[in-house]
Design a protein around this motif. Structure first.
Motif: not given
Length: 161
Positions: A4-18
């Motif tokens: 859960e933490e891994k998925n959240s961090r990955e998608i948050e990083d992606f969305l913030k990069s956008k």
């Protein structure tokens, strides 16, 4: 770090990069109108520029109107890219609450799952007297959008008061 933490961090990083400034994660369990195949949500927020807000109560609101249009288009692009990223790179189902889908699927421009609901469920704010999501950092000056997903995520603590 769990899944859960891994998925959240990955998608948050992606969305913030956008371009997302605020990202929150919520369980939608117990909320009416939520498609059963999407038990979780990701809320994306971008603050409204102060200069645009200053023009709300002036004779010329064109700066505010243009800022809101621009933010709406930017958020639409971010949630659609987020949906694609979740499906293609993370192998989970996702459904962006894009402008086109909200208007087509939900008969008008009001979603059956309001962004402010995902905001309170993710712990990013509360509903104020103005009926808007109030963020401790940005007040009501956030433009919001949501991605529904079945991806396991680390959800925030809901604000129910």
């Amino acid at each position: 770090m769990n899944l859960e933490e891994k998925n959240s961090r990955e998608i948050e990083d992606f969305l913030k990069s956008k371009g997302a400034e605020v990202v929150g994660f919520a369980s939608l369990e117990g909320i009416r109108n939520v498609p059963k195949e999407y038990p979780n949500s990701i809320l994306i927020g971008i603050p409204i520029e102060k200069e645009a807000l200053k023009t709300i109560y002036t004779d010329d609101q064109s700066t505010y109107v243009e800022a809101m249009k621009s933010l709406a288009l930017q958020l639409n692009d971010i949630v659609l890219e987020g949906e694609d990223y979740i499906k293609e790179n993370m192998n989970y189902n996702a459904l962006a609450m894009s402008r086109e889908r909200v208007a087509k699927d939900f008969e008008g421009l009001a979603s059956k799952i309001p962004h402010k609901t995902t905001g309170t469920r993710s712990g990013l704010g509360w509903i104020g007297r103005c009926a808007l999501l109030i963020s401790p950092t940005y007040g009501a000056a956030l433009r919001l959008s949501t991605i529904l997903t079945d991806m396991p995520i680390k959800v925030g603590t809901p604000i129910d008061d």
